[in-house]
Motif scaffolding. Sequence first.
Motif, PDB file in Angstrom:
ATOM      1  N   MET A  23       0.843  -1.202   0.000  1.00 39.17           N
ATOM      2  CA  MET A  23       0.000   0.000   0.000  1.00 39.17           C
ATOM      3  C   MET A  23       0.873   1.245   0.000  1.00 39.17           C
ATOM      4  SD  MET A  23      -3.006  -0.763   2.794  1.00 39.17           S
ATOM      5  CE  MET A  23      -2.038  -1.728   3.955  1.00 39.17           C
ATOM      6  N   LYS A  24       0.428   2.253  -0.728  1.00 38.44           N
ATOM      7  CA  LYS A  24       1.164   3.522  -0.743  1.00 38.44           C
ATOM      8  C   LYS A  24       0.186   4.689  -0.842  1.00 38.44           C
ATOM      9  CE  LYS A  24       4.922   6.075  -2.994  1.00 38.44           C
ATOM     10  NZ  LYS A  24       5.744   6.136  -1.765  1.00 38.44           N
ATOM     11  N   TRP A  25       0.331   5.664   0.041  1.00 37.56           N
ATOM     12  CA  TRP A  25      -0.446   6.898  -0.002  1.00 37.56           C
ATOM     13  C   TRP A  25       0.244   7.880  -0.947  1.00 37.56           C
ATOM     14  CZ3 TRP A  25      -0.702   3.585   3.917  1.00 37.56           C
ATOM     15  CH2 TRP A  25      -1.882   3.443   4.631  1.00 37.56           C
ATOM     16  N   VAL A  26      -0.519   8.512  -1.828  1.00 40.02           N
ATOM     17  CA  VAL A  26       0.066   9.447  -2.796  1.00 40.02           C
ATOM     18  C   VAL A  26      -0.771  10.726  -2.881  1.00 40.02           C
ATOM     19  CG1 VAL A  26       1.225   7.701  -4.202  1.00 40.02           C
ATOM     20  CG2 VAL A  26      -1.150   8.290  -4.699  1.00 40.02           C
ATOM     21  N   SER A  27      -0.079  11.830  -3.103  1.00 46.24           N
ATOM     22  CA  SER A  27      -0.756  13.123  -3.243  1.00 46.24           C
ATOM     23  C   SER A  27      -1.246  13.340  -4.669  1.00 46.24           C
ATOM     24  CB  SER A  27       0.186  14.260  -2.834  1.00 46.24           C
ATOM     25  OG  SER A  27       0.541  14.141  -1.475  1.00 46.24           O
ATOM     26  N   ARG A  28      -0.521  12.738  -5.617  1.00 50.07           N
ATOM     27  CA  ARG A  28      -0.917  12.840  -7.019  1.00 50.07           C
ATOM     28  C   ARG A  28      -1.354  11.476  -7.528  1.00 50.07           C
ATOM     29  NH1 ARG A  28       3.949  16.510  -9.690  1.00 50.07           N
ATOM     30  NH2 ARG A  28       3.620  18.387  -8.390  1.00 50.07           N
ATOM     31  N   LYS A  29      -2.394  11.472  -8.318  1.00 54.38           N
ATOM     32  CA  LYS A  29      -2.881  10.215  -8.881  1.00 54.38           C
ATOM     33  C   LYS A  29      -1.837   9.661  -9.844  1.00 54.38           C
ATOM     34  CE  LYS A  29      -7.632  11.870  -8.521  1.00 54.38           C
ATOM     35  NZ  LYS A  29      -8.854  12.279  -9.248  1.00 54.38           N
ATOM     36  N   PRO A  30      -1.459   8.406  -9.690  1.00 58.31           N
ATOM     37  CA  PRO A  30      -0.421   7.828 -10.559  1.00 58.31           C
ATOM     38  C   PRO A  30      -0.889   7.711 -12.005  1.00 58.31           C
ATOM     39  CG  PRO A  30      -1.402   6.135  -9.183  1.00 58.31           C
ATOM     40  CD  PRO A  30      -1.958   7.441  -8.703  1.00 58.31           C
ATOM     41  N   ARG A  31       0.027   7.929 -12.941  1.00 60.51           N
ATOM     42  CA  ARG A  31      -0.320   7.881 -14.361  1.00 60.51           C
ATOM     43  C   ARG A  31      -0.240   6.468 -14.935  1.00 60.51           C
ATOM     44  NH1 ARG A  31       3.066  13.129 -16.672  1.00 60.51           N
ATOM     45  NH2 ARG A  31       1.966  14.743 -15.463  1.00 60.51           N
ATOM     46  N   ASN A  32       0.618   5.647 -14.361  1.00 60.58           N
ATOM     47  CA  ASN A  32       0.868   4.330 -14.952  1.00 60.58           C
ATOM     48  C   ASN A  32       0.141   3.196 -14.240  1.00 60.58           C
ATOM     49  OD1 ASN A  32       2.379   4.657 -12.641  1.00 60.58           O
ATOM     50  ND2 ASN A  32       4.107   3.435 -13.353  1.00 60.58           N
ATOM     51  N   ILE A  33      -0.793   3.554 -13.368  1.00 61.51           N
ATOM     52  CA  ILE A  33      -1.562   2.560 -12.622  1.00 61.51           C
ATOM     53  C   ILE A  33      -3.043   2.864 -12.821  1.00 61.51           C
ATOM     54  CG2 ILE A  33      -2.132   1.688 -10.312  1.00 61.51           C
ATOM     55  CD1 ILE A  33       0.753   2.257  -9.503  1.00 61.51           C
ATOM     56  N   PRO A  34      -3.865   1.877 -13.152  1.00 65.97           N
ATOM     57  CA  PRO A  34      -5.290   2.146 -13.382  1.00 65.97           C
ATOM     58  C   PRO A  34      -6.037   2.471 -12.095  1.00 65.97           C
ATOM     59  CG  PRO A  34      -4.850  -0.213 -13.492  1.00 65.97           C
ATOM     60  CD  PRO A  34      -3.510   0.462 -13.382  1.00 65.97           C
ATOM     61  N   LYS A  35      -7.077   3.260 -12.242  1.00 64.58           N
ATOM     62  CA  LYS A  35      -7.955   3.562 -11.112  1.00 64.58           C
ATOM     63  C   LYS A  35      -8.928   2.396 -10.923  1.00 64.58           C
ATOM     64  CE  LYS A  35     -11.030   6.987 -11.324  1.00 64.58           C
ATOM     65  NZ  LYS A  35     -11.599   8.368 -11.213  1.00 64.58           N
ATOM     66  N   GLU A  36      -9.253   2.137  -9.684  1.00 66.36           N
ATOM     67  CA  GLU A  36     -10.231   1.087  -9.392  1.00 66.36           C
ATOM     68  C   GLU A  36     -11.511   1.351 -10.178  1.00 66.36           C
ATOM     69  OE1 GLU A  36     -11.914  -1.244  -5.443  1.00 66.36           O
ATOM     70  OE2 GLU A  36     -11.404   0.889  -5.295  1.00 66.36           O
ATOM     71  N   GLU A  37     -12.070   0.316 -10.754  1.00 67.36           N
ATOM     72  CA  GLU A  37     -13.189   0.485 -11.672  1.00 67.36           C
ATOM     73  C   GLU A  37     -14.511   0.755 -10.981  1.00 67.36           C
ATOM     74  OE1 GLU A  37     -13.302  -2.861 -14.266  1.00 67.36           O
ATOM     75  OE2 GLU A  37     -11.439  -2.332 -15.294  1.00 67.36           O
ATOM     76  N   GLU A  38     -14.674   0.260  -9.763  1.00 66.11           N
ATOM     77  CA  GLU A  38     -15.941   0.474  -9.073  1.00 66.11           C
ATOM     78  C   GLU A  38     -15.682   0.704  -7.590  1.00 66.11           C
ATOM     79  OE1 GLU A  38     -15.311  -2.818 -10.391  1.00 66.11           O
ATOM     80  OE2 GLU A  38     -14.359  -3.148  -8.441  1.00 66.11           O
ATOM     81  N   LYS A  39     -16.705   1.160  -6.905  1.00 67.55           N
ATOM     82  CA  LYS A  39     -16.578   1.392  -5.466  1.00 67.55           C
ATOM     83  C   LYS A  39     -16.435   0.071  -4.723  1.00 67.55           C
ATOM     84  CE  LYS A  39     -18.787   5.813  -4.506  1.00 67.55           C
ATOM     85  NZ  LYS A  39     -19.654   6.504  -3.547  1.00 67.55           N
ATOM     86  N   SER A  40     -15.649   0.100  -3.665  1.00 73.69           N
ATOM     87  CA  SER A  40     -15.546  -1.069  -2.791  1.00 73.69           C
ATOM     88  C   SER A  40     -15.081  -0.607  -1.421  1.00 73.69           C
ATOM     89  CB  SER A  40     -14.564  -2.104  -3.366  1.00 73.69           C
ATOM     90  OG  SER A  40     -13.233  -1.627  -3.305  1.00 73.69           O
ATOM     91  N   ARG A  41     -15.163  -1.485  -0.462  1.00 75.66           N
ATOM     92  CA  ARG A  41     -14.675  -1.192   0.874  1.00 75.66           C
ATOM     93  C   ARG A  41     -13.162  -1.345   0.934  1.00 75.66           C
ATOM     94  NH1 ARG A  41     -18.546  -1.593   5.036  1.00 75.66           N
ATOM     95  NH2 ARG A  41     -20.654  -1.946   4.239  1.00 75.66           N
ATOM     96  N   PHE A  42     -12.541  -0.649   1.873  1.00 77.66           N
ATOM     97  CA  PHE A  42     -11.088  -0.733   2.020  1.00 77.66           C
ATOM     98  C   PHE A  42     -10.641  -2.182   2.165  1.00 77.66           C
ATOM     99  CE2 PHE A  42      -7.298  -1.062   4.632  1.00 77.66           C
ATOM    100  CZ  PHE A  42      -6.420  -0.220   3.968  1.00 77.66           C
ATOM    101  N   CYS A  43     -11.335  -2.943   2.992  1.00 79.91           N
ATOM    102  CA  CYS A  43     -10.934  -4.334   3.223  1.00 79.91           C
ATOM    103  C   CYS A  43     -11.081  -5.168   1.949  1.00 79.91           C
ATOM    104  CB  CYS A  43     -11.728  -4.945   4.373  1.00 79.91           C
ATOM    105  SG  CYS A  43     -13.496  -4.609   4.351  1.00 79.91           S
ATOM    106  N   THR A  44     -12.078  -4.847   1.124  1.00 87.65           N
ATOM    107  CA  THR A  44     -12.250  -5.553  -0.135  1.00 87.65           C
ATOM    108  C   THR A  44     -11.118  -5.228  -1.101  1.00 87.65           C
ATOM    109  OG1 THR A  44     -14.649  -5.444   0.175  1.00 87.65           O
ATOM    110  CG2 THR A  44     -13.867  -6.022  -2.014  1.00 87.65           C
ATOM    111  N   LYS A  45     -10.617  -3.999  -1.034  1.00 85.21           N
ATOM    112  CA  LYS A  45      -9.478  -3.622  -1.880  1.00 85.21           C
ATOM    113  C   LYS A  45      -8.257  -4.484  -1.546  1.00 85.21           C
ATOM    114  CE  LYS A  45     -11.074   1.189  -1.658  1.00 85.21           C
ATOM    115  NZ  LYS A  45     -11.921   1.264  -2.842  1.00 85.21           N
ATOM    116  N   LEU A  46      -8.063  -4.778  -0.279  1.00 88.87           N
ATOM    117  CA  LEU A  46      -6.959  -5.659   0.112  1.00 88.87           C
ATOM    118  C   LEU A  46      -7.138  -7.043  -0.491  1.00 88.87           C
ATOM    119  CD1 LEU A  46      -6.630  -4.616   3.867  1.00 88.87           C
ATOM    120  CD2 LEU A  46      -5.073  -4.005   2.003  1.00 88.87           C
TER     121      LEU A  46
END
Length: 230
Positions: A23-46
């Motif tokens: 896991m990494k916290w970032v101030s700027r949205k990364p360009r080379n990594i896709p955004k999660e496609e749908e909403k989910s819970r934090f634990c589900t993201k893990l």
Amino acid sequence: MFYQKLSEKLKTILKLEREPVAMKWVSRKPRNIPKEEEKSRFCTKLDKAMNGEVFYSTADEEECMGGQRYTGMKDPKEFPKNMRSGSFLVPAGVYKSIPAVQRSWKGNRAVEPGIFNAIIFAPLKKADFEPDVIFIVANSKQGMEILHANAYDSGSHGLGADSGPICSSMAAMPYLTGKVTYGFGDIGSRNNMDLQDEEIMVSIPSTDLERIIRNLEEMKTKPFFRENNS
């Protein structure tokens, strides 16, 4: 490649069945990594990351108040009063009263809101970024060995989590304290993740990962931790 090797070492020496998650916290949205496609819970993201997905998530993709609040994705003052009070947890059976909720929440660590815009999730073996925290699902013996490896050369003890949400105990706490944290998960995470009853959780600040792996390798040559002693 660096974190792929560390992941392989960690999985091999501990005989982990699941992929460690970076896991990494970032101030700027990364360009080379896709955004999660749908909403989910934090634990589900893990769970997603343990199953091989690499993505970043913002407040817009977080459907749980705890996930937004404790990871710093949203200021808790922006939540409606019934959510800030925790009253919704009383009929759910998590707490008997609102005062009990409030007392419990006072001990939950939270990343300061307004600093970071996104969190990157990935299996450690696929991380091409420097993680902040490594999340591990393990059995109790594997968790014990991680804690021993943490103390082996430092004498440092990990922080045990209680019943608070894992977005606080397994993410915000190791991030803010720099301490290894461990626990059993909370009812929310265990209801929403694909976990076995006997599995536990450990989070390692990434700055400690190499040291802990080296210690595990050395400890495995000693009498107490040799395979034929188990």
